[in-house]
Design a protein around this motif. Structure first.
Motif, mmCIF file in Angstrom:
data_model
loop_
_atom_site.group_PDB
_atom_site.id
_atom_site.type_symbol
_atom_site.label_atom_id
_atom_site.label_comp_id
_atom_site.label_asym_id
_atom_site.label_seq_id
_atom_site.Cartn_x
_atom_site.Cartn_y
_atom_site.Cartn_z
ATOM 1 N N GLY A 136 0.658 12.092 -9.348
ATOM 2 C CA GLY A 136 0.197 11.681 -8.018
ATOM 3 C C GLY A 136 1.132 10.738 -7.282
ATOM 4 O O GLY A 136 0.778 10.221 -6.225
ATOM 5 N N HIS A 137 2.347 10.526 -7.814
ATOM 6 C CA HIS A 137 3.169 9.504 -7.173
ATOM 7 C C HIS A 137 3.993 10.007 -5.993
ATOM 8 O O HIS A 137 4.692 9.231 -5.339
ATOM 9 N N ASP A 141 0.817 -1.213 0.000
ATOM 10 C CA ASP A 141 0.000 0.000 0.000
ATOM 11 C C ASP A 141 0.855 1.269 0.000
ATOM 12 O O ASP A 141 0.418 2.337 0.387
ATOM 13 N N THR A 142 2.121 1.143 -0.402
ATOM 14 C CA THR A 142 2.999 2.322 -0.445
ATOM 15 C C THR A 142 3.753 2.388 -1.781
ATOM 16 O O THR A 142 4.872 2.870 -1.842
ATOM 17 N N THR A 173 -1.821 3.512 -5.981
ATOM 18 C CA THR A 173 -1.366 4.901 -6.071
ATOM 19 C C THR A 173 -2.082 5.624 -7.206
ATOM 20 O O THR A 173 -1.542 6.522 -7.839
ATOM 21 N N VAL A 174 -3.296 5.181 -7.477
ATOM 22 C CA VAL A 174 -4.169 5.843 -8.441
ATOM 23 C C VAL A 174 -5.535 5.962 -7.774
ATOM 24 O O VAL A 174 -5.992 5.009 -7.127
ATOM 25 N N ASN A 190 5.248 5.020 -15.607
ATOM 26 C CA ASN A 190 4.022 5.118 -16.407
ATOM 27 C C ASN A 190 3.033 6.138 -15.859
ATOM 28 O O ASN A 190 2.037 6.454 -16.502
ATOM 29 N N ARG A 191 3.261 6.640 -14.643
ATOM 30 C CA ARG A 191 2.340 7.604 -14.034
ATOM 31 C C ARG A 191 3.024 8.930 -13.692
ATOM 32 O O ARG A 191 2.436 9.991 -13.846
ATOM 33 N N GLY A 192 4.232 8.855 -13.175
ATOM 34 C CA GLY A 192 4.916 10.059 -12.677
ATOM 35 C C GLY A 192 5.220 11.030 -13.813
ATOM 36 O O GLY A 192 5.496 10.611 -14.940
ATOM 37 N N THR A 193 5.168 12.323 -13.520
ATOM 38 C CA THR A 193 5.400 13.336 -14.554
ATOM 39 C C THR A 193 6.640 14.161 -14.256
ATOM 40 O O THR A 193 7.022 14.337 -13.096
ATOM 41 N N MET A 194 7.225 14.700 -15.332
ATOM 42 C CA MET A 194 8.418 15.522 -15.182
ATOM 43 C C MET A 194 8.120 16.768 -14.344
ATOM 44 O O MET A 194 8.866 17.109 -13.426
#
Lengths: 156, 264
Positions: free
Chosen positions: B31-32, A42-43, A62-63, B105-109
């Motif tokens: 959101g990471h 969960d982290t 994390t979404v 795949n999610r994190g942004t610059m």
């Protein structure tokens, strides 16, 4: 408060009203009862909750569910079943790529994305490509073999 | 995590308006960092303003002397960009070694840069290349941008739109990653342009910084041997469970040497 989110899960419309702070993994497990996607840490470290979001592997812990507006999600339940295993599932079975099985759904979803993403798949690339998924049983050796076997089948 | 209101604006103007009307708003990109912080209740915004639909903030394009990357461009998109592989391969390489595949795949610059995490990779490329950061209000030089741990000159509600990276003659990023988190214990970005050398170090201090002493030496003599005896001030380094301040101070020079060797 709650909000409507329009999304597809495993090819079917799963649009729902959810609370803003509902995580995607909780939406999948609690609302849709798709419990193949696991929660390990969960982290955002262990990768047990990995699903595909528009074809890309992501950690569903994390979404937020509300971030999935007009998105297609695939879970382990969507890629194959007991009678028609996905080549990656088949390879994990053949090569003994699992022991307790807890990490396996996430490992398989990550591996499928890895095969899509990388042209060359030697051992180093597979190990690095799966470094977002933690397995505490296998020592990874048979997981690497599973991915190599599955990649051949998937590309034929 | 605590409850919050969720907004999904279509334009930057709409996003800043919502922010101004919120009690304690926060923009959401990949959101990471933000979502894990909210889970731990280290952050508790009343409103999340999701920038995902603002497509003008995504993508990579080449201009005359620079490459412009939209703030919402994901690490994976940067890592696999053919344009960057040709123009500034060090940035693609840096992005391809952030976190793990799912994180990329999610994190942004933009999220990484605006957050100014002391161990983030991107700030070193921004400062090392002397990039220009473009917000909804102004253009900011990299040398002015990073103020400290999780602190930049961005004001409340200001949105980082894109970053203009000037093309160097040669550049490289060498990271000593924490084996578990892949965050930089120390990461050194070295760039050469028109005889000038810039060296930006992340992971070592409260935020990314330029190693001026190393830059001056390398500008005169671009060799690993030339900087061998440089001693950075350990009092300015982070000291934590991952590495002591002395270790980090030494590692900065070691990684800078590795970077230089790769560029020769």
């Amino acid at each position: 408060m709650a909000i409507k989110v329009n999304l597809k899960v495993n090819g079917e419309d799963a649009s729902s009203v959810v609370k803003e702070n509902t995580l995607l993994v909780d939406f999948l497990r609690e609302n849709l009862r798709l419990t193949g996607t696991h929660v390990g840490c969960d982290t955002s470290q262990c990768g047990a909750c990995t699903v595909h979001m528009d074809g890309r592997a992501v950690k569903s812990c994390t979404v937020l569910a509300v971030q999935c507006e007009q998105v297609e999600i695939s879970t382990i339940e969507g890629i194959g079943g007991a009678d028609n295993l996905h080549p990656m599932q088949e390879a994990f079975r053949e090569c003994h790529g699992l022991q307790c099985g807890f990490c396996t759904p996430g490992m398989i979803m990550s591996s499928i994305d890895l095969v899509r993403r990388e042209r060359e798949l030697d051992e180093d690339i597979i190990r690095k490509g799966l470094d977002g998924n933690i397995c505490r049983c296998t020592g990874y050796h048979n997981i690497v073999r599973s991915v190599q076997v599955a990649a051949k089948k998937m590309r034929n | 995590m605590y409850g919050f209101k969720y907004h999904r604006p279509q334009t930057i103007e709409e996003a800043t308006k919502i922010f101004a009307a919120c009690e304690e708003g926060s923009y959401l990109a990949g959101g990471h960092t933000l979502l894990p912080s909210m889970k731990q209740r280290l952050a508790a915004p009343t409103d999340l303003i999701d920038l995902a639909d603002i497509s003008s903030m995504r993508g990579i394009r080449e201009e005359k002397d620079c490459v412009v990357i939209g703030a919402l461009t994901k690490h994976e998109e940067v890592a696999s960009s053919e344009l960057l592989h040709n123009a500034i391969p060090s940035i693609a390489d840096l992005a391809g070694n952030i976190g793990d595949a799912q994180v990329r795949n999610r994190g942004t610059m933009g999220g990484s840069i605006a957050n100014s995490d002391p161990a983030a990779d991107y700030p070193s490329a921004v400062l090392g290349l002397g990039a220009v950061l473009v917000s909804d209000k102004r253009e900011i030089e990299a040398d002015e941008f990073f103020l400290g741990m999780f602190e930049t000159v961005l004001e409340e509600g200001e949105i980082l739109k894109e970053v203009r990276f000037p093309k160097p003659e040669a550049s490289v990023y060498k990271k000593f990653p924490n084996p578990a988190s892949r965050y930089a214990v120390v990461g050194v970005f070295v760039a050469r342009t028109m005889g000038l050398v810039r060296v930006a170090i992340t992971g070592a201090g409260p935020c990314v910084f330029r190693a001026r002493e190393i830059e001056e030496i390398l500008t005169k003599d671009f060799s690993a041997e030339a900087i061998r005896n440089v001693r950075l001030d350990a009092d300015l380094m982070n000291d934590d469970m991952h590495a002591s301040a002395d270790y980090r101070a030494n590692l900065c020079v070691v990684m800078a040497q590795r970077a230089v060797r790769e560029l020769i």
